[in-house]
Design a protein around this motif. Sequence first.
Motif, mmCIF file in Angstrom:
data_model
loop_
_atom_site.group_PDB
_atom_site.id
_atom_site.type_symbol
_atom_site.label_atom_id
_atom_site.label_comp_id
_atom_site.label_asym_id
_atom_site.label_seq_id
_atom_site.Cartn_x
_atom_site.Cartn_y
_atom_site.Cartn_z
ATOM 1 N N LEU A 132 0.847 -1.188 0.000
ATOM 2 C CA LEU A 132 0.000 0.000 0.000
ATOM 3 C C LEU A 132 0.887 1.245 0.000
ATOM 4 N N LEU A 160 -1.388 -1.131 -4.401
ATOM 5 C CA LEU A 160 -2.445 -0.112 -4.455
ATOM 6 C C LEU A 160 -1.828 1.241 -4.142
ATOM 7 N N PRO A 191 -4.954 4.357 -0.717
ATOM 8 C CA PRO A 191 -4.930 3.282 0.280
ATOM 9 C C PRO A 191 -5.674 3.628 1.563
ATOM 10 N N ASP A 193 -8.608 4.912 1.641
ATOM 11 C CA ASP A 193 -10.035 4.773 1.366
ATOM 12 C C ASP A 193 -10.409 3.305 1.495
ATOM 13 N N PRO A 194 -11.273 2.933 2.464
ATOM 14 C CA PRO A 194 -11.621 1.513 2.623
ATOM 15 C C PRO A 194 -12.201 0.898 1.358
ATOM 16 N N LEU A 197 -9.283 0.235 -0.779
ATOM 17 C CA LEU A 197 -8.452 -0.771 -0.120
ATOM 18 C C LEU A 197 -9.019 -2.179 -0.316
ATOM 19 N N PRO A 202 -7.179 -7.275 1.158
ATOM 20 C CA PRO A 202 -6.251 -7.406 2.296
ATOM 21 C C PRO A 202 -6.683 -8.464 3.296
ATOM 22 N N VAL A 208 0.618 -7.497 4.632
ATOM 23 C CA VAL A 208 0.366 -6.180 4.061
ATOM 24 C C VAL A 208 1.522 -5.272 4.454
ATOM 25 N N VAL A 210 2.827 -1.256 4.340
ATOM 26 C CA VAL A 210 2.375 0.126 4.195
ATOM 27 C C VAL A 210 3.607 1.012 4.103
ATOM 28 N N VAL A 225 -3.929 5.012 6.648
ATOM 29 C CA VAL A 225 -3.989 3.729 5.943
ATOM 30 C C VAL A 225 -4.113 2.576 6.939
ATOM 31 N N LEU A 229 -7.155 -0.031 7.162
ATOM 32 C CA LEU A 229 -6.920 -1.473 7.135
ATOM 33 C C LEU A 229 -7.545 -2.141 8.345
#
Length: 658
Positions: A132, A160, A191, A193-194, A197, A202, A208, A210, A225, A229
Amino acid sequence: MARRRSALRDRARYRFDQTLARSTGTLLGWLAVCCLAVVVPVSTALVWMDPAAPRSLSGRLTAVWRTSAETLRLGAVTGAPLRMLLSVLLGLIALLCVSTLVGVITTGLGDRVAELRRGRSMVLESGHVVVLGWSDQVFTIVGELAAAHGDRGRPTIAVLADRDSTGMEGELLAVPGVRGRARLVCRTGSPADPAALALVGPATAASVLVLPAAEGEADTEVVRVLLALRALTGPEGGPRVVSAVRDGRRLPAARLAAGARGTVLETDGTTARLLVQAARRPGLTSALRDLLDFAGAEFHLADAPHLAGLTFRQIALRHDTSCAVGYLRADGGLLLTPPPGAVLTAADRLVVVAHDDRPAAPTDHGTHVDPTAISAATPAADGPVRVLLLGWNRRGPLIADLLRRGARPGSVLDVVAGPDSGLLPGQQAGEPDDGRLAVTHRPGDPTRPEVLRGLDLFGYDSVIVLGPDTCQADERPDDRALLTLLALHSSEETAGRALPVVAELHDHRTERLAPLGRAADTVVRGRLTALLMAQLTHHPSLAPVFDEIFATRGGALDLRPAGEYVLPGREASFATVVAAALDRGQCAIGYHAPEPHPADVVLCPRKSDRRVWSAEDRILVLLPAPDASATADPADRDLPHIHSGRRSDDTPAEAPPA
């Protein structure tokens, strides 16, 4: 005459362009005229050249009509003019319907392809790795993840970021070793934005990562982020999360947002620590890179119940091509560089540095140890140092603090930077800090050769080059660092002497352009953090090992003169070096020889390998943990470091050894 023809041609083209721009009907009319201008003459030629064509003119004209109509799909009906006109009308209607259908299908497919190119489709994968965000670290991470799997299949890596997906995929596929070894899936979106995402799945991912952005409020975005997540996967469940922040002041918030399965690294502190270590121990940077990438030797955890009951000294001499460095106890406790007499239990795991995660069967190599070749020399006491810092950025205060904490009384740090560099007033005053390190600010532009000529460059023990955090619109991030390195290299050539220089670079592609002298090295900003993130993703059980080596103790790895372990000029095996290091409470894992390859560090050589050790050779060792009670200054333990969400303490980092 030629000018007149050219003017007529330009005027005709201008009139033609104006006619086409009027309306769609005009465009269709010109298209029909052009088609007829080609089809009718060609059809006429075909009919007149046909031996079986009718003899009469009317018959040939009818044949021309039929050929032209069939070519244009207007029908080939002959007879009364009205009948032929209706046939043409039906042909035009059929052509319009077919053209409309083709246009609808083409538009739909084009929209779908554009949607796919924008990266807005759902990723239906499981066990994949999600990355991300976008920064220079992404190239190192993707390359290492592709290399980590080797021949064990192609990993799926979903990326992403708020960038064009096609551009991201093209840049990542250009990384050496990625094409053909990893399956890349790039998606476009924020990233934080749910909804975006959720595109990369995920919840079903194995891990994951970040990444902090290269500029702006990168750390705040990382926290957002991590919260997105957490909202998508739940506070307790979900995959492993490895993230990084630039500023250590954002570590507590990022650690809380990461949750119980998260590990947070700090880029600025790690880079500053690496710069200081590289300045004190040239060659250590390449050794750290070799230990953390997946190309050579690296850290592994090995189950060794067959070695239970043996002491650490016996175990260290039983592996030919791997180096034991500690135990991971059954209760989760980590014991690195244990005493030679520490016994391994059946429930413990062995921490080793090896080229493979499946070390060869152990055999006793104690017979290769030559006690007569072991040196009785003790490490020389370090004295005060003089360090020149060219440039200033937000890692400058961290470097100054690390130097101060490891300095001996009388040490000096001279900073050459512009008046707008952001130096603190106390640092500008140049007053000694606790009597150990005097910091002096000398205003000037380090990219200008005349400024450097006013300094006693060869009177410093090391030179550190920093670039600005932000640059002007017409500059690249590493431009000023390259100009400074050019000026330093010119001074080296003029004096015929080598300068111990270490430069911080922003872009890994600049490393090949840097004009470096014989004793110079580079540290790419964020690369060590990226390598650590890749290692934690692939080997999550090694998190306490990396935390201890690269964070809690900072300077656990060191390059020491070979004369501290074996007699210079004497031929001895590497097993002899290992035994000598064990006598000093250290673990030898490799060596650095100036000849024939001065930039290479040999990791995990065979215990039976023999060579003549010179005074210029250095041994890469893992040092024992210092006595925490010996720390005199509480301020020495305030820098943040690697944090895992499973921990509840803020164990501070210690300074590397001077």
